[in-house]
Write a protein that holds these residues in place. Structure first.
Motif, PDB file in Angstrom:
ATOM      1  N   SER A  98      -3.680   5.970   7.618  1.00 35.66           N
ATOM      2  CA  SER A  98      -3.750   6.989   6.612  1.00 35.66           C
ATOM      3  C   SER A  98      -4.599   6.404   5.489  1.00 35.66           C
ATOM      4  CB  SER A  98      -2.259   7.281   6.254  1.00 35.66           C
ATOM      5  OG  SER A  98      -1.732   6.472   5.498  1.00 35.66           O
ATOM      6  N   SER A  99      -5.177   7.281   4.834  1.00 32.68           N
ATOM      7  CA  SER A  99      -5.853   6.781   3.737  1.00 32.68           C
ATOM      8  C   SER A  99      -5.321   7.525   2.344  1.00 32.68           C
ATOM      9  CB  SER A  99      -7.570   7.346   3.847  1.00 32.68           C
ATOM     10  OG  SER A  99      -7.328   8.708   4.181  1.00 32.68           O
ATOM     11  N   GLY A 100      -4.106   7.980   2.082  1.00 36.11           N
ATOM     12  CA  GLY A 100      -3.830   8.286   0.934  1.00 36.11           C
ATOM     13  C   GLY A 100      -3.520   7.363  -0.232  1.00 36.11           C
ATOM     14  N   ARG A 101      -2.467   7.586  -1.179  1.00 40.93           N
ATOM     15  CA  ARG A 101      -1.987   6.519  -2.233  1.00 40.93           C
ATOM     16  C   ARG A 101      -1.332   5.340  -1.641  1.00 40.93           C
ATOM     17  NH1 ARG A 101      -1.542   5.974  -7.494  1.00 40.93           N
ATOM     18  NH2 ARG A 101      -2.313   7.989  -8.038  1.00 40.93           N
ATOM     19  N   PHE A 102      -0.533   5.946  -0.749  1.00 34.54           N
ATOM     20  CA  PHE A 102       0.332   4.842   0.299  1.00 34.54           C
ATOM     21  C   PHE A 102      -0.512   4.522   1.416  1.00 34.54           C
ATOM     22  CE2 PHE A 102       3.615   6.622  -2.445  1.00 34.54           C
ATOM     23  CZ  PHE A 102       4.217   5.498  -3.064  1.00 34.54           C
ATOM     24  N   ARG A 103      -0.783   3.326   1.873  1.00 35.48           N
ATOM     25  CA  ARG A 103      -1.526   2.971   2.986  1.00 35.48           C
ATOM     26  C   ARG A 103      -0.947   1.910   3.805  1.00 35.48           C
ATOM     27  NH1 ARG A 103      -7.572   3.887   2.483  1.00 35.48           N
ATOM     28  NH2 ARG A 103      -7.958   1.921   3.314  1.00 35.48           N
ATOM     29  N   PRO A 104       0.007   2.502   4.522  1.00 34.62           N
ATOM     30  CA  PRO A 104       0.402   1.314   5.427  1.00 34.62           C
ATOM     31  C   PRO A 104      -0.305   1.115   6.578  1.00 34.62           C
ATOM     32  CG  PRO A 104       1.270   3.579   6.196  1.00 34.62           C
ATOM     33  CD  PRO A 104       0.637   3.996   4.915  1.00 34.62           C
ATOM     34  N   PHE A 105      -0.175  -0.175   7.155  1.00 34.74           N
ATOM     35  CA  PHE A 105      -1.026  -0.914   7.831  1.00 34.74           C
ATOM     36  C   PHE A 105      -0.200  -1.816   8.992  1.00 34.74           C
ATOM     37  CE2 PHE A 105      -1.132  -3.758   4.307  1.00 34.74           C
ATOM     38  CZ  PHE A 105      -0.796  -4.712   4.762  1.00 34.74           C
ATOM     39  N   ALA A 106      -0.835  -1.987  10.284  1.00 35.75           N
ATOM     40  CA  ALA A 106      -0.261  -2.861  11.084  1.00 35.75           C
ATOM     41  C   ALA A 106      -1.307  -3.811  11.519  1.00 35.75           C
ATOM     42  CB  ALA A 106       0.265  -2.302  12.287  1.00 35.75           C
ATOM     43  N   GLU A 107      -1.318  -5.175  11.828  1.00 38.89           N
ATOM     44  CA  GLU A 107      -2.192  -5.938  11.936  1.00 38.89           C
ATOM     45  C   GLU A 107      -1.862  -6.981  12.954  1.00 38.89           C
ATOM     46  OE1 GLU A 107      -3.524  -7.263   8.162  1.00 38.89           O
ATOM     47  OE2 GLU A 107      -1.714  -8.788   8.035  1.00 38.89           O
ATOM     48  N   GLY A 108      -2.816  -7.758  13.816  1.00 37.61           N
ATOM     49  CA  GLY A 108      -2.427  -8.892  14.717  1.00 37.61           C
ATOM     50  C   GLY A 108      -3.654  -9.780  14.447  1.00 37.61           C
ATOM     51  N   ASP A 142      -0.115  -0.797   1.306  1.00 42.83           N
ATOM     52  CA  ASP A 142      -0.895  -0.770   0.068  1.00 42.83           C
ATOM     53  C   ASP A 142      -0.467   0.550  -0.729  1.00 42.83           C
ATOM     54  OD1 ASP A 142      -2.061  -3.113   0.907  1.00 42.83           O
ATOM     55  OD2 ASP A 142      -3.945  -1.962   1.344  1.00 42.83           O
ATOM     56  N   TYR A 143      -0.298   0.316  -2.090  1.00 48.23           N
ATOM     57  CA  TYR A 143      -0.070   1.153  -3.107  1.00 48.23           C
ATOM     58  C   TYR A 143      -1.396   1.410  -3.944  1.00 48.23           C
ATOM     59  CZ  TYR A 143       2.029   4.181  -6.821  1.00 48.23           C
ATOM     60  OH  TYR A 143       2.037   4.971  -7.921  1.00 48.23           O
ATOM     61  N   GLY A 144      -2.140   2.383  -3.862  1.00 50.06           N
ATOM     62  CA  GLY A 144      -3.253   2.531  -4.502  1.00 50.06           C
ATOM     63  C   GLY A 144      -3.020   2.805  -5.919  1.00 50.06           C
ATOM     64  N   LEU A 145      -3.707   1.980  -6.733  1.00 44.94           N
ATOM     65  CA  LEU A 145      -3.428   2.169  -8.212  1.00 44.94           C
ATOM     66  C   LEU A 145      -4.717   2.984  -8.757  1.00 44.94           C
ATOM     67  CD1 LEU A 145      -2.447  -1.489  -9.316  1.00 44.94           C
ATOM     68  CD2 LEU A 145      -0.923   0.652  -9.061  1.00 44.94           C
ATOM     69  N   ASN A 146      -5.765   2.799  -8.330  1.00 47.04           N
ATOM     70  CA  ASN A 146      -6.977   3.752  -8.329  1.00 47.04           C
ATOM     71  C   ASN A 146      -8.046   3.470  -7.209  1.00 47.04           C
ATOM     72  OD1 ASN A 146      -8.317   1.143  -8.993  1.00 47.04           O
ATOM     73  ND2 ASN A 146      -7.449   1.142 -11.146  1.00 47.04           N
ATOM     74  N   GLU A 147      -9.363   3.715  -7.300  1.00 48.45           N
ATOM     75  CA  GLU A 147     -10.076   3.600  -6.181  1.00 48.45           C
ATOM     76  C   GLU A 147     -10.419   2.040  -5.816  1.00 48.45           C
ATOM     77  OE1 GLU A 147     -13.820   5.863  -6.295  1.00 48.45           O
ATOM     78  OE2 GLU A 147     -12.555   7.784  -5.979  1.00 48.45           O
ATOM     79  N   ARG A 148     -10.199   1.283  -6.991  1.00 46.59           N
ATOM     80  CA  ARG A 148     -10.756   0.052  -6.745  1.00 46.59           C
ATOM     81  C   ARG A 148      -9.380  -1.087  -6.584  1.00 46.59           C
ATOM     82  NH1 ARG A 148     -15.708  -1.254  -5.623  1.00 46.59           N
ATOM     83  NH2 ARG A 148     -17.379  -0.148  -7.158  1.00 46.59           N
ATOM     84  N   TRP A 149      -8.409  -0.987  -7.184  1.00 45.10           N
ATOM     85  CA  TRP A 149      -7.121  -1.575  -6.906  1.00 45.10           C
ATOM     86  C   TRP A 149      -5.948  -1.115  -6.463  1.00 45.10           C
ATOM     87  CZ3 TRP A 149      -7.533  -6.721  -8.676  1.00 45.10           C
ATOM     88  CH2 TRP A 149      -8.569  -7.220  -9.211  1.00 45.10           C
ATOM     89  N   ALA A 150      -5.322  -1.971  -5.826  1.00 46.52           N
ATOM     90  CA  ALA A 150      -3.993  -1.692  -4.868  1.00 46.52           C
ATOM     91  C   ALA A 150      -3.260  -2.691  -4.982  1.00 46.52           C
ATOM     92  CB  ALA A 150      -4.220  -1.050  -3.650  1.00 46.52           C
ATOM     93  N   LEU A 151      -1.797  -2.429  -4.790  1.00 53.21           N
ATOM     94  CA  LEU A 151      -0.696  -3.403  -4.704  1.00 53.21           C
ATOM     95  C   LEU A 151      -0.378  -3.344  -3.261  1.00 53.21           C
ATOM     96  CD1 LEU A 151       1.505  -2.409  -7.616  1.00 53.21           C
ATOM     97  CD2 LEU A 151      -0.231  -4.328  -7.620  1.00 53.21           C
ATOM     98  N   ARG A 152      -0.006  -4.514  -2.690  1.00 58.25           N
ATOM     99  CA  ARG A 152       0.168  -4.902  -1.288  1.00 58.25           C
ATOM    100  C   ARG A 152       1.368  -5.722  -1.170  1.00 58.25           C
ATOM    101  NH1 ARG A 152      -4.681  -6.855   2.250  1.00 58.25           N
ATOM    102  NH2 ARG A 152      -5.130  -4.668   2.046  1.00 58.25           N
ATOM    103  N   ALA A 153       2.123  -5.211  -0.243  1.00 54.35           N
ATOM    104  CA  ALA A 153       3.364  -6.156   0.247  1.00 54.35           C
ATOM    105  C   ALA A 153       3.162  -6.208   1.859  1.00 54.35           C
ATOM    106  CB  ALA A 153       4.533  -5.281   0.057  1.00 54.35           C
ATOM    107  N   LEU A 154       3.324  -7.310   2.381  1.00 55.17           N
ATOM    108  CA  LEU A 154       2.928  -7.435   3.989  1.00 55.17           C
ATOM    109  C   LEU A 154       3.866  -8.520   4.370  1.00 55.17           C
ATOM    110  CD1 LEU A 154       1.599 -10.259   5.101  1.00 55.17           C
ATOM    111  CD2 LEU A 154      -0.586  -9.426   3.840  1.00 55.17           C
ATOM    112  N   PHE A 155       4.361  -8.358   5.707  1.00 50.21           N
ATOM    113  CA  PHE A 155       5.152  -9.186   6.411  1.00 50.21           C
ATOM    114  C   PHE A 155       4.576  -9.485   7.601  1.00 50.21           C
ATOM    115  CE2 PHE A 155       8.484  -9.476   9.567  1.00 50.21           C
ATOM    116  CZ  PHE A 155       9.271 -10.600   9.198  1.00 50.21           C
TER     117      PHE A 155
END
Lengths: 182, 242
Positions: A98-108, A142-155
């Motif tokens: 998804s591409s909203g303010r909250f952007r969850p992701f999964a990765e390998g 990812d929590y988008g602060l604006n178009e450039r910056w976001a906060l991220r927490a990953l596990f």
């Protein structure tokens, strides 16, 4: 970490999937899938040792939801009187549904982790360095602060092989993401 | 939708706590109290030992398992070289190290209830060498106890160096008549100690040096004082003088 890797993996993937489903589908995207750079604090376990350090990563979009990821991490700490230093380099793919303010992701990711251990035994200093290979599976938000910056927490759960054994080591990171381009 | 997201986060936090807790879990079913052993095994990769102007290296990659002799407690050393036991009954116990199922060394440890043992060993080829061993008491002893628990200036759980003559025993375990100690001999557990010969036998290999140890040998022992009541030392290095 010796127990519960399947539970942890399921929880991680479940988190990414549930957050993806929970994301507001109608919300206008904050940004498109753009290249990004992440830097932040990182915690990792190396067997029984708890390590702290820095995580860096870069991503390059391969499509609307898929990105190529390069992840670099450095940690250090001590255990049983020995000093540990760990450097990890992994690469792989990230799925961001998804591409909203909250952007969850999964990765390998696939790659290696080089662990150095040294102990000062008085007049003798013994050191050991070893590279373990394996993969990391996980996800984050990812929590988008604006178009450039976001906060991220990953596990991540890192499955690493070395010395005839498989380690399942968790890694957590929090920090900031800077998105390049539009 | 927000409730659903909040629920997801709560579930994630719970999962993280549950899985994070697994990191410190021992597969040996820890019991309350007892002794905690934290250890590191070096030698899985390129190892080096630097002492003064000497440097040796060894490389091997075998699966190392550690057992507590006489119990069912057993743990595999992680890929990072770490291992941990909790809930070992206090007193004297022996850690048995195995590489690919073959015993490569034993370390005798004496620890009180509630203490924490930190041990670093190095595996080279098919031998085990103790690099460092410490016994830390969780509760600080009072001054009276500490002062009574001293052998030639060394305190229990800490590093000690002794000079003396081998009174009896073998290179694995021997009784040492320590210089400057008037009371009973010191029991030295040297099963995983490195042996060096100097003087006329300076060119002797470690194996030959170990075999040369006999009653009457003059030795310098470096190790950790495990207990003072029966004066027991786990040796890291034994220097045979003659």
């Amino acid at each position: 970490m010796r127990a519960g890797p399947v539970l942890a993996l399921a929880a991680t993937l479940g988190l990414a999937a549930s957050l993806a489903g929970a994301a507001p589908r109608g919300a206008a995207p904050a940004t498109s899938n753009a290249p990004g750079l992440f830097a932040g604090y990182s915690y990792a376990e190396a067997g029984d040792a708890s390590l702290h350090g820095l995580g860096l990563s870069g991503s390059y979009p391969l499509g609307v939801t898929l990105s190529l990821v390069l992840d670099l991490s450095g940690h250090d700490g001590s255990f049983a009187g020995a000093d540990f230093g760990q450097l990890g380099l992994m690469a792989g793919a990230r799925w961001t549904p998804s591409s909203g303010r909250f952007r969850p992701f999964a990765e390998g990711l696939l790659g290696g982790v080089r662990t150095s251990v040294s102990v000062d035994g008085g007049d003798v200093r013994v050191s050991d360095a070893d590279t373990d290979w394996g993969l990391a599976l996980g996800g984050g938000l990812d929590y988008g602060l604006n178009e450039r910056w976001a906060l991220r927490a990953l596990f991540h759960l890192r499955f690493l092989h070395g010395e005839g054994a498989w380690d399942t080591d968790p890694r957590l990171a929090v920090g900031a993401v800077f998105r390049l381009g539009r | 939708m927000k409730r659903r997201m909040l629920l997801s986060w709560v579930m994630a936090v719970i999962a993280a706590v549950v899985t994070g807790g697994c990191g410190s879990e021992s597969p040996t079913a820890p019991s309350a109290g007892g002794v905690v052993v934290q250890g590191v095994v070096l030698g899985g990769g390129a190892s080096s030992v630097a002492a003064a102007d000497t440097q040796t290296s060894a490389a091997q990659a075998k699966k190392v398992t550690v057992k507590v002799d006489g119990t069912s407690l057993s743990v595999d050393v992680s890929a990072s070289g770490t291992f941990q036991f909790t809930g070992i009954p206090s007193g004297t116990f022996t850690l048995v190290f195995l590489a690919d199922g073959v015993e490569i060394g034993r370390v005798v440890v004496t620890a009180e209830e509630g203490s924490e043992v930190k041990i670093v060993v190095q595996v080279t080829e098919s031998t085990l060498v103790v690099v460092e061993i410490k016994v830390e008491s969780r509760e600080p002893k009072d001054a009276t106890t500490s002062s009574s628990c001293v052998v030639n200036g060394g305190k229990a759980g800490e590093r000690i160096e002794l000079e003396g003559t081998v009174a009896s025993g073998s290179s694995t375990q021997f009784d040492l008549t320590a210089t400057g100690r008037s009371s009973a001999d010191v029991v030295v557990n040297a099963g995983s100690a490195s042996f060096k010969c100097n003087g006329s036998a300076k060119t002797t290999s470690a194996t030959e040096c170990k075999a040369s140890l006999k009653t009457g040998s003059r030795v310098h022992v470096r190790g950790t004082l495990m207990s003072c009541a029966t004066a027991q030392v786990t040796a890291i290095e034994v220097m045979v003088q003659k």
